[in-house]
Each structure stands twice: as structure tokens, then as C-alpha cells.
Design an enzyme around this catalytic site. Sequence first.
Site, PDB file in Angstrom:
ATOM      1  N   HIS A  37       0.837  -1.201   0.000  1.00 15.85           N
ATOM      2  CA  HIS A  37       0.000   0.000   0.000  1.00 15.85           C
ATOM      3  C   HIS A  37       0.865   1.241   0.000  1.00 15.85           C
ATOM      4  O   HIS A  37       1.969   1.250   0.534  1.00 15.85           O
ATOM      5  CB  HIS A  37      -0.942   0.021   1.204  1.00 15.85           C
ATOM      6  CG  HIS A  37      -0.247  -0.190   2.517  1.00 15.85           C
ATOM      7  ND1 HIS A  37       0.126  -1.442   2.953  1.00 15.85           N
ATOM      8  CD2 HIS A  37       0.139   0.673   3.482  1.00 15.85           C
ATOM      9  CE1 HIS A  37       0.714  -1.332   4.129  1.00 15.85           C
ATOM     10  NE2 HIS A  37       0.749  -0.050   4.465  1.00 15.85           N
ATOM     11  N   HIS A  46       0.706   5.277   1.161  1.00 13.90           N
ATOM     12  CA  HIS A  46      -0.007   6.248   1.995  1.00 13.90           C
ATOM     13  C   HIS A  46      -0.005   7.601   1.290  1.00 13.90           C
ATOM     14  O   HIS A  46       1.045   8.051   0.816  1.00 13.90           O
ATOM     15  CB  HIS A  46       0.729   6.456   3.326  1.00 13.90           C
ATOM     16  CG  HIS A  46       0.833   5.241   4.190  1.00 13.90           C
ATOM     17  ND1 HIS A  46       0.001   5.012   5.252  1.00 13.90           N
ATOM     18  CD2 HIS A  46       1.688   4.186   4.165  1.00 13.90           C
ATOM     19  CE1 HIS A  46       0.342   3.876   5.856  1.00 13.90           C
ATOM     20  NE2 HIS A  46       1.371   3.355   5.209  1.00 13.90           N
TER      21      HIS A  46
HETATM   22  P1  5GP Z   1       1.725   0.272   7.336  1.00 18.25           P
HETATM   23  O1  5GP Z   1       2.031   0.461   8.802  1.00 18.25           O
HETATM   24  O2  5GP Z   1       1.690  -1.194   6.989  1.00 18.25           O
HETATM   25  O3  5GP Z   1       2.551   1.087   6.412  1.00 18.25           O
HETATM   26  O4  5GP Z   1       0.271   0.852   7.120  1.00 18.25           O
HETATM   27  C1  5GP Z   1      -0.891   0.189   7.461  1.00 18.25           C
HETATM   28  C2  5GP Z   1      -1.952   1.246   7.563  1.00 18.25           C
HETATM   29  O5  5GP Z   1      -3.211   0.601   7.660  1.00 18.25           O
HETATM   30  C3  5GP Z   1      -1.814   2.135   8.816  1.00 18.25           C
HETATM   31  O6  5GP Z   1      -1.693   3.490   8.433  1.00 18.25           O
HETATM   32  C4  5GP Z   1      -3.086   1.848   9.606  1.00 18.25           C
HETATM   33  O7  5GP Z   1      -3.580   3.005  10.223  1.00 18.25           O
HETATM   34  C5  5GP Z   1      -4.019   1.325   8.539  1.00 18.25           C
HETATM   35  N1  5GP Z   1      -5.027   0.404   9.042  1.00 18.25           N
HETATM   36  C6  5GP Z   1      -4.851  -0.575   9.970  1.00 18.25           C
HETATM   37  N2  5GP Z   1      -5.990  -1.257  10.158  1.00 18.25           N
HETATM   38  C7  5GP Z   1      -6.908  -0.700   9.329  1.00 18.25           C
HETATM   39  C8  5GP Z   1      -8.291  -0.974   9.085  1.00 18.25           C
HETATM   40  O8  5GP Z   1      -8.902  -1.870   9.664  1.00 18.25           O
HETATM   41  N3  5GP Z   1      -8.911  -0.209   8.147  1.00 18.25           N
HETATM   42  C9  5GP Z   1      -8.275   0.805   7.484  1.00 18.25           C
HETATM   43  N4  5GP Z   1      -8.986   1.500   6.577  1.00 18.25           N
HETATM   44  N5  5GP Z   1      -6.977   1.105   7.701  1.00 18.25           N
HETATM   45  C10 5GP Z   1      -6.303   0.360   8.615  1.00 18.25           C
END
Ligand code: 5GP
Length: 143
Positions: free
Chosen positions: A106, A108
Amino acid sequence: MSLTGKYDQQNIFAKILRGEIPYAKVYEDEHILAFMDAFPQSPCHTLVIPKKPSRNLFDIEPQQLTAVITGVQKISAAVEKAFSPDGIIITQFNGEAAGQTVFHLHFHIIPKFPELTMQRHGRGQMAEMNVLLEQAEKISAAL
Ligand code: 5GP
């Protein structure tokens, strides 16, 4: 978690893609899905993901990646149009050691507003679904 492990079909974004948990959709086409981050680092924090199971940047075909990054550009432009932030930060994390917490690739899209302090990665507070839905609708309308 290594960078080259098996894709986990139970990760939260796989569940979102299967429609198993609620989320605020911004955009969808045959290759990508964009939706609001539930724990935003800044208001209107949006995520763009490929539909194809991919753990990280090293686990996706270049053609699919092109669709994802083109989506990031298009949705960032809509965020800009809808909310006029001062700037937009784009981030992407690979592997637990780098800060990745959801193991489905993903990007951001994090708008920066001058009067608001941005939360650190992984430290956002859970947002109200009605607020996320309202933001998603505005971004979607600006596409
Ligand atoms: P990472 O830490 O892997 O770069 O980003 C994962 C993102 O997913 C985080 O920014 C977190 O806030 C988001 N996230 C975690 N759980 C959920 C969820 O259940 N729904 C949504 N829409 N975002 C989520």
C-alpha cells in the site's frame, strides 16, 4: 516477517478487498482500490492498494505497480483539489523492520495541513467512520 514470505490471505486489506470489513471507499477499478486510513496520521489520510495479492514493492509485477502508482498520482490530485492541503506526503513501507504493519502492498497519501500536527506512522487515533465516509465522498467527487 521477511520481505519474501507467503502472502497472508487474512491480512486486514485482503479482508477489505473481499468486503469482509467496513471501509470508506474513495476509488476502485480493475487493478486498484483506494480508501481512507482508519487511523489517520493527518485528516484525509488515504491508502492505495493493488487488488492482486502482493506483500510489498518487491512482490508485484511492474505493470500492476504502474497501475498503483498512477492511482496514487490521480488520488493525490483529488485530495489536493478537495482539501487544499499545504503539501502531500507519499509513503510506502517494506517489511516489519521498516515499519510495515499490514502485509499487503500500500501507498499512503498523507496531506499536510499547516495548523495540524501530523501523527507519527502507526500512532494515529481511530477515526469515526462517518467522518471517513464524508472525506472519501469529497475526494471521490474531485476525481
Ligand atoms: P503500514 O504500517 O503497513 O505502512 O500501514 C498500514 C496502515 O493501515 C496504517 O496506516 C493503519 O492506520 C491502517 N489500518 C490498519 N488497520 C486498518 C483498518 O482496519 N482499516 C483501514 N482502513 N486502515 C487500517
